[in-house]
Structures are given as C-alpha cells and as structure tokens.
Enzyme design. Structure first.
Site, PDB file in Angstrom:
ATOM      1  CG  HIS A 148      -0.389  -0.082   2.535  1.00  0.00           C
ATOM      2  ND1 HIS A 148      -0.995  -0.758   3.566  1.00  0.00           N
ATOM      3  CD2 HIS A 148       0.730   0.445   3.069  1.00  0.00           C
ATOM      4  CE1 HIS A 148      -0.269  -0.646   4.667  1.00  0.00           C
ATOM      5  NE2 HIS A 148       0.777   0.098   4.392  1.00  0.00           N
ATOM      6  CD  GLU A 183       3.906  -1.664   6.364  1.00  0.00           C
ATOM      7  OE1 GLU A 183       3.948  -0.479   6.725  1.00  0.00           O
ATOM      8  OE2 GLU A 183       3.881  -2.007   5.158  1.00  0.00           O
TER       9      GLU A 183
END
Length: 280
Positions: A12, A240
């Site tokens: 992202h 992440e």
C-alpha cells in the site's frame, strides 16, 4: 449465510496513490507497477464482493501515540479519507458494513481476541491505495468495506501466529453471519522495505519471494516466524507482512492462487500482490 470467496494481498505504498491521483500511471517508472494489476482489475470487475474486510495499518492518521490498539475494527456507517504526507487523497468516502462488523467483533472477542471497536475514524493510504489499485478511480467504491487497523508501527506488534489465528477466528465469524453476503478478506502492507537508519532502502527479493511461496504452501510454518526475522531480512517496515497472515488464516487450507505479482522498486519499496480463490 455469508461466505468468503477470495483473499487479496497487496502493498500500500503512498507514492503509488500519488501516481494514480496525479495521472502518472503511464510514466516509464510507474507503468510496470500498474501493469501487474491489469489482471486484478479485470478479475474484480467479474468478482466484485458485497463487502471487503480490509486489514491495514494506520500511519498516525486516525491513531497516534496517545492510543494504538493492537487490533481495531471500524463499525461505522462510513469513513472519510485522510492522510499524512501528501494530504487526503481525492478518493470516494468508504462505506462501511456495521451489521457485519459488529457481528465479527462479537464473535472474535468471544473467541478471546481483544478488539478495539471504533465508530469514528478516518482511513488513510494504507486502506485507500489497495482499493485504487484494484478498482481504479470510480466515483463511488463498488462495495462496502470494514476497516481493520493492526499495529505494526509501534513495538510490540502482534506475532505472525497471532495474526494467522485471528484470520481463522475471522473466517468463523463471517461464515456464521446469517445474511447472504459475498465477502473478500484483504491483507495489505509490505513487502521488504526500510525507511530510515543505516539500512534505509533495503529490499530483499529472495525473502519476499520465499514469503509468497510459504504464504500459499506453508502458512502454518510461516506463522511461526519471529519478529526479529522480519526485521533482519525484510527491514523495519517488513513487519507489515504479518497482516497478510490474517488474510491467509481466513482462507481454506487449499485456497488456490489466481495471480501473483512482484516488482522492484516502487518508491524504494518492493511491491507484492496475490489473489486467492477461496471457492475451491
């Protein structure tokens, strides 16, 4: 009954959102990145779900040092876009799915996972960039979204095992909801990257590719990987990737990989993306 038909994971990167918003997707630098999502856009036009359960991390937009829950769920009717860095992206408001979100909260908490319930929250590029990569630039997002922020910013983040087990509890929760809904579970963030310190700019292609292989074929083993391995091999922001394990835990063991894409670099980051068919 609600059913999980697919899982999606994608990086992202905020610069990806800026490239979309500024009309730079056809530039020489960005064109190979967005080409990796051509299949995905065609696929999701045919397989648009009713609801996306979207796992991401907030970047000090809605949550900061005053309060950082390990796991949180957005139960509101809608969520406005906001962001750090470039400012709010010019994207549609995100429409929520409160009935399903509250049901998931009750079910998952009763399965001994503590969630923070949030009814007023802005959503940043961690959530909106994946939507843009998959849906382009619509006037309105074509489905409802349940935001699920995970703390992978401030130590200590949750373990991969905790995230994988949470995915299993999530599957149980969704499949026990009595409305006929087609649901996707998305994991976001990663892949290998580090934004600061002496290793700023680190990218580990070998680790990333092994992670993608193990995510599909050895999720039980991958879930046992300790934090230090992510930091050592994938950089400080590589942690992440534990959010991808929430998606994998929500899928069937024999979920089928429909698409895989990996590209380096994109704003000093490795881009990764997979789509799993959970209807097998």
């Amino acid at each position: 009954m609600a059913r999980i038909t697919a899982g999606v994971c994608t990086s992202h990167v905020p610069a990806v959102g800026a490239a979309i918003d500024l009309g730079k997707t056809g530039d020489d630098y960005w064109k190979p990145v967005f080409a990796g999502y051509d299949f995905s856009k065609d696929w999701i036009r045919r397989e648009t779900p009713d609801v996306i359960f979207l796992v991401y991390n907030d970047h000090a937009t809605a949550l900061d040092m005053r309060m950082i829950p390990t796991f949180a769920i957005g139960c509101a009717e809608s969520f406005d876009p906001a962001d750090e860095g470039w400012g709010p992206r010019p994207v549609p408001r995100v429409e929520g799915c409160p009935d399903l979100a509250w049901h998931i909260a009750q079910s998952v908490i009763q399965d001994d996972f503590d969630l923070t319930i949030i009814n007023d929250m802005a959503v940043d590029h961690g959530l909106t960039v994946p939507l843009s990569l998959m849906f382009g630039q619509p006037e309105k997002w074509p489905c409802r979204v349940i935001p699920f922020p995970v703390n992978v910013v401030l130590y200590p983040p949750p373990s991969g095992q905790r995230c994988y087990n949470l995915g299993k509890a999530l599957r149980k929760a969704i499949e026990s909801f009595d409305e006929d809904l087609n649901v996707h579970v998305w994991g976001t963030g990663g892949m290998s990257h580090q934004l600061q310190g002496t290793r700023a700019g680190l990218i580990n292609k070998e680790f990333d590719r092994q992670f993608l292989d193990r995510l599909l074929n050895d999720p039980e083993g991958l879930a046992k990987m300790p934090h230090i391995d992510y930091v050592r091999e994938a950089g400080s922001e590589g942690i992440e990737l534990v959010m991808w394990l929430i998606m994998r835990g929500a899928m069937k063991a024999n979920a089928r990989e429909l698409h895989r894409f990996y590209h380096v670099p994109a704003s000093n980051t490795a881009i990764g993306h997979v789509i799993y068919d959970n209807s097998v």
